[in-house]
Write a protein that holds these residues in place. Structure first.
Motif, PDB file in Angstrom:
ATOM      1  N   GLU A 184     -10.182  60.176 -36.900  1.00 23.53           N
ATOM      2  CA  GLU A 184      -9.021  61.232 -36.964  1.00 23.53           C
ATOM      3  C   GLU A 184      -7.795  60.635 -36.090  1.00 23.53           C
ATOM      4  O   GLU A 184      -8.065  60.118 -35.159  1.00 23.53           O
ATOM      5  N   THR A 185      -6.731  61.070 -36.552  1.00 24.72           N
ATOM      6  CA  THR A 185      -5.314  60.717 -35.819  1.00 24.72           C
ATOM      7  C   THR A 185      -4.481  61.784 -35.857  1.00 24.72           C
ATOM      8  O   THR A 185      -4.842  62.749 -36.798  1.00 24.72           O
ATOM      9  N   CYS A 186      -3.678  61.853 -35.353  1.00 32.52           N
ATOM     10  CA  CYS A 186      -2.415  62.897 -35.573  1.00 32.52           C
ATOM     11  C   CYS A 186      -1.928  62.988 -37.006  1.00 32.52           C
ATOM     12  O   CYS A 186      -1.594  64.312 -37.464  1.00 32.52           O
ATOM     13  N   GLU A 187      -1.856  61.952 -37.453  1.00 27.65           N
ATOM     14  CA  GLU A 187      -1.330  61.788 -38.856  1.00 27.65           C
ATOM     15  C   GLU A 187      -2.326  62.513 -39.707  1.00 27.65           C
ATOM     16  O   GLU A 187      -2.033  63.413 -40.770  1.00 27.65           O
ATOM     17  N   CYS A 208       0.182  65.517 -30.543  1.00 30.59           N
ATOM     18  CA  CYS A 208       0.684  65.389 -31.530  1.00 30.59           C
ATOM     19  C   CYS A 208       1.822  66.218 -31.919  1.00 30.59           C
ATOM     20  O   CYS A 208       2.194  67.195 -31.284  1.00 30.59           O
ATOM     21  N   THR A 255      -0.686  61.209 -30.106  1.00 32.54           N
ATOM     22  CA  THR A 255      -1.997  60.797 -29.683  1.00 32.54           C
ATOM     23  C   THR A 255      -2.857  62.071 -30.080  1.00 32.54           C
ATOM     24  O   THR A 255      -2.895  62.823 -29.132  1.00 32.54           O
ATOM     25  N   ASP A 297      -4.739  68.687 -30.271  1.00 38.08           N
ATOM     26  CA  ASP A 297      -3.659  68.097 -30.917  1.00 38.08           C
ATOM     27  C   ASP A 297      -2.413  68.252 -30.181  1.00 38.08           C
ATOM     28  O   ASP A 297      -1.202  68.028 -30.772  1.00 38.08           O
TER      29      ASP A 297
END
Length: 518
Positions: free
Chosen positions: A103-106, A129, A114, A126
């Motif tokens: 999983e990522t911020c996007e 983010c 990050t 988050d």
């Protein structure tokens, strides 16, 4: 053994076993070198691996043997207990340290930043983010909102019942001011929620009584349980209101007769109700026990006697009344020879040779208008009660007293109930009575005045006369004033206190008087 485990840890017993020493291809067996197992044993120069799927640690020793031991982490029927912060994804953990499962911020809906793992490993953090254009008041890209631009979103669209949706500094929808009715928390636009009323009551809402509640929408108070006394509606905690009694009656309240009413506070008023047998004329009663509301045998056509009440409290009982001359000994008669002729052994008033003495049923202050005024009170009460003869008050002034102004009879003095008080005048004034003078002309007990003698509450009687019938001193200005002091006797005593007990006081106190037939 590569590929059998998801995680391999290499433990070396001695710094001499570093990979930088290619010539040492065999683990050393010297003391102090080796690897520790989870059970506290030591193996020589081996490799330890942990299998998270089984929760076991496998130690591969230098001689090719293996030792399988349970992991330090306790386990249950569902597997090992997850240890948040060890960088290993275990149990129900969503993430652990840098392990974010890709999983990522996007992937979380942001433009950049990050992503991190929450401290309890149950979700993502988050806070690192962001959106690229957040803050320009234009909803764009992946932003949930921007400034006042909420994209048509509202508390309702977010699953709430009320409140105002807003946008936070990170361009995320802020539902902090939204409310859910029924969660027993006053939030959103709510003024109340279920039992949470923030101290509000029916009274604070302008009513007099009742139980305030919250409406199902949590936006207004439910005042249906509140009441306003005086609106002719029984509401709130009211028993009644005006003429509205809700069907209540004296009988339903435990009384025998009368009419129940509604008091000024909208509670039942039973003052108009009656209970036969309580000795009080109330409700629709004519009388009750010995209480006859001033009625007498004389008023019922008799000559003497004690009028009482029938058990139904609706009619008088005249069985204690008498008619002189009918040849029947009744009422207060001492004799009755069937005629009204004097000198034949029974006088025309049927009173015989006895003299009545009683304490009045009424009370007075010290101003009788003099001795004659007090005598007149005695005579009026005796006549109303049907007692024969002439009466004088047992009172003294500075110049007169019973010993100087009364007939000193040689006959017995008796109460209206026939009980002898003294055998004659000498017995009346010798300091000791045969019985207390504690019966009124109506045959009842003496009333209790408001004197404070010995703390009050005693059957005091105006006197200013000693027990031997002489003047006792102060007498409210010879019974013509409520100023100054007086003296009292006690109707429940047979010693000298019956006539002389309390001194001083004030002449506006009220007490009865003794009356003596002449």
């Amino acid at each position: 053994m590569t590929g059998r485990y998801s995680l391999r840890l290499v433990l070396v017993g001695s710094m001499s076993m570093l990979a930088a020493c290619p010539e040492d291809t065999t683990p050393s067996g010297t003391a102090g070198s080796g690897s520790a197992t989870s059970d506290g044993s030591t193996t020589t120069g081996g490799v330890t691996t942990f299998d998270p799927s089984s929760g076991t640690t496998v130690v591969e020793t230098g001689d090719g043997s293996t030792t399988v031991a349970a992991d330090d982490t306790s386990s249950d029927s569902t597997g090992p207990v997850a240890e948040c912060g060890n960088g290993v994804l275990e149990g129900d953990e969503v993430c652990d340290g840098d392990v974010l499962s890709g999983e990522t911020c996007e992937s979380q809906g942001f433009d950049q930043g990050t992503l991190a793992c929450a401290a309890d490993c149950t979700g993502y953090d988050d806070s690192g983010c962001s959106f690229v254009n957040c803050g320009d008041n234009v909803l764009a890209g992946k932003e949930q909102c921007d400034g006042n631009d909420l994209g048509g979103a509202s508390c309702a669209s977010e699953g709430f019942d009320s409140g105002t949706l807003s946008c936070d500094a990170r361009c995320l929808l802020d539902t902090g001011d939204c409310g859910t009715c029924g969660n027993v928390i006053v939030d959103g636009d709510e003024v109340c929620d279920d039992i949470v009323l923030f101290g509000q009551t029916c009274v604070s809402q302008g009513f007099d009584s009742g139980q305030l509640a919250c409406m199902p929408d949590c936006l207004t108070y439910d005042t249906s349980g509140c009441g306003t006394c005086g609106n002719d509606l029984i509401d709130g905690d009211e028993d009644c209101d005006g003429m509205q009694l809700g069907g209540a009656t004296c009988a339903a309240a435990g009384f025998d007769s009368g009419t129940v009413a509604c008091g000024s506070s909208c509670a039942f008023d039973t003052e108009g109700c009656g209970l036969c047998g309580n000795g009080i004329v109330d409700g629709t009663e004519l009388c009750d026990g010995n209480a006859v509301a001033g009625a007498t045998c004389g008023g019922q056509g008799f000559d003497s006697g004690q009028l009482t009440c029938m058990p139904d409290c609706l009619t008088y009982d005249t069985s204690g009344c008498g008619i002189c001359g009918n040849g029947i000994l009744d009422g207060f008669e001492v004799c009755d020879d069937g005629n009204l002729v004097d000198g034949d052994g029974c006088p025309s008033d049927c009173g015989g040779d006895n003299r009545y003495i009683f304490v009045t049923s009424q009370m007075f202050n010290g101003n009788f208008g003099g001795l004659l005024g007090a005598d007149a009170q005695c005579q009026a009460l005796a006549v109303a009660a049907g007692l024969p003869g002439t009466y004088m008050a047992w009172l003294s002034t500075a110049a007169e007293s019973p010993s100087t102004r009364m007939v000193q009879s040689a006959q017995p003095y008796v109460r209206p109930d026939g009980v002898q008080v003294a055998p004659n005048w000498a017995g009346l004034v010798d300091g000791t009575l045969d019985a207390p003078i504690n019966v009124t002309e109506l045959g009842g007990p003496p009333p209790i005045g408001n004197t404070s003698c010995a703390g009050g509450g005693f059957p005091t009687v105006w006197s200013s006369t000693t027990a031997n019938g002489n003047s006792g001193g102060t007498s409210c200005a010879d019974w013509t004033s409520v100023a100054g002091g007086g003296q009292w006797g006690r109707a429940d005593m047979i010693d000298g206190s019956w006539s002389s007990w309390c001194f001083g006081g004030v002449c506006d106190w009220v007490s009865p008087i003794y009356c003596v037939q002449q």
